[in-house]
Write an enzyme that holds these catalytic residues in place. Sequence first.
Site, PDB file in Angstrom:
ATOM      1  CG  ASP A 116     -31.055  85.260  52.069  1.00 26.40           C
ATOM      2  OD1 ASP A 116     -31.444  85.790  50.942  1.00 26.40           O
ATOM      3  OD2 ASP A 116     -30.999  84.004  51.821  1.00 26.40           O
TER       4      ASP A 116
ATOM      5  CG  PHE B  55     -35.465  77.987  58.464  1.00 29.96           C
ATOM      6  CD1 PHE B  55     -35.693  79.342  59.416  1.00 29.96           C
ATOM      7  CD2 PHE B  55     -35.286  78.199  57.054  1.00 29.96           C
ATOM      8  CE1 PHE B  55     -36.038  80.463  58.747  1.00 29.96           C
ATOM      9  CE2 PHE B  55     -35.695  79.584  56.618  1.00 29.96           C
ATOM     10  CZ  PHE B  55     -35.771  80.572  57.225  1.00 29.96           C
TER      11      PHE B  55
ATOM     12  NE  ARG C 113     -26.513  77.720  47.151  1.00 30.32           N
ATOM     13  CZ  ARG C 113     -27.165  78.265  46.406  1.00 30.32           C
ATOM     14  NH1 ARG C 113     -28.398  77.657  46.699  1.00 30.32           N
ATOM     15  NH2 ARG C 113     -27.318  79.048  45.523  1.00 30.32           N
TER      16      ARG C 113
ATOM     17  CG  HIS D  79     -29.051  79.066  52.035  1.00 32.71           C
ATOM     18  ND1 HIS D  79     -28.930  77.841  51.423  1.00 32.71           N
ATOM     19  CD2 HIS D  79     -28.771  80.068  51.031  1.00 32.71           C
ATOM     20  CE1 HIS D  79     -29.194  77.971  50.222  1.00 32.71           C
ATOM     21  NE2 HIS D  79     -29.311  79.463  49.741  1.00 32.71           N
TER      22      HIS D  79
ATOM     23  NE  ARG E  29     -27.464  83.116  48.115  1.00 33.11           N
ATOM     24  CZ  ARG E  29     -28.168  84.327  48.476  1.00 33.11           C
ATOM     25  NH1 ARG E  29     -28.251  84.769  49.518  1.00 33.11           N
ATOM     26  NH2 ARG E  29     -28.676  84.866  47.455  1.00 33.11           N
TER      27      ARG E  29
ATOM     28  CB  SER F 158     -32.749  77.308  48.375  1.00 30.34           C
ATOM     29  OG  SER F 158     -33.235  78.361  47.553  1.00 30.34           O
TER      30      SER F 158
ATOM     31  CD  GLU G 213     -38.644  74.997  58.717  1.00 30.71           C
ATOM     32  OE1 GLU G 213     -38.460  75.827  57.714  1.00 30.71           O
ATOM     33  OE2 GLU G 213     -39.541  75.350  59.562  1.00 30.71           O
TER      34      GLU G 213
END
Length: 311
Positions: free
Chosen positions: A117, A83, A10, A109, A167, A37, A58
Amino acid sequence: MADVKKIATRESYGNALVELGKEHEDLVVLDADLAGSTKTGTFKKAFPERHFNCGIAEGNMMSIAAGLAAAGKVPFASSFAMFAAGRAFEQIRNSIGYPHLNVKIGATHAGLSVGEDGATHQCLEDIALMRTIPGMTVICPSDDIEAKAAVKAAYEMDGPVYLRFGRLAVPVINDNEDYKFEIGKGIILREGKDLTIVASGLMVPEALRAAEMLSEDGIEARVVNIHTIKPLDEELILDCAEKTGKIVTVEEHSVIGGLGSAVAEYLSEVRPTIVKKIGVNDVFGESGPGDVVLRKYGLCAEGIYNTIKEM
């Protein structure tokens, strides 16, 4: 690999966007209130007039990206994989895929490595979802170098692209002079005659480690990095089947609909081959440190080694 340089893909995504943004004024970036993020905040700092925070909406973000693409821009729409692929699937299918618009989706992620998470955010279905959309290119890079190359290649091609980033910081394994990234072309990282391990994303370095462990037992495994899951490098997959006889796929994704399914579906038509799929076996993930969760689900060098030995 403790002494090997590590960086999260990322991070690579954000850095690549900045470098491309310097060269191409038509590149714009959209985010769903997660710029910190997804690391698109790096692009926002460099080019604030070309970064759009669409809020926690989104589906709307994907529709805006479609409109920008129709107006001649090259939008990178960014959010967590859960998402981007999950919540916005309808808009991606109908507003981007159906008209085959030039939208790039940066999904960060992804997979179990999201860790703490938990199951709601550990997207294990995104590759399966994106593979079903006609004309969608699906890429899952293995390290920093490959991720940057993938973002550049996505910009340069015309049509929708789904880019999957992680991530966790992962080892840099493609820092050799002859490395070349090409959409739809896998890379042989290690030769072997007894079986082929086909891996993607952060499972590639784990597959290499597993191959070294197997070598100590007299089992020589060819290791192939398939960074592009769609279109699949069918020529290379067929070559692996013909030369080694057995295929093991490894992915940080459900065993349903991802890399393993793509390989098995192809080989079942052209050369029926034993294919063992290593991934998440039709269950949800759980909360915990990313590396610990991966080990629990067997998505580590030791887990790959043990599964192959059991074969």
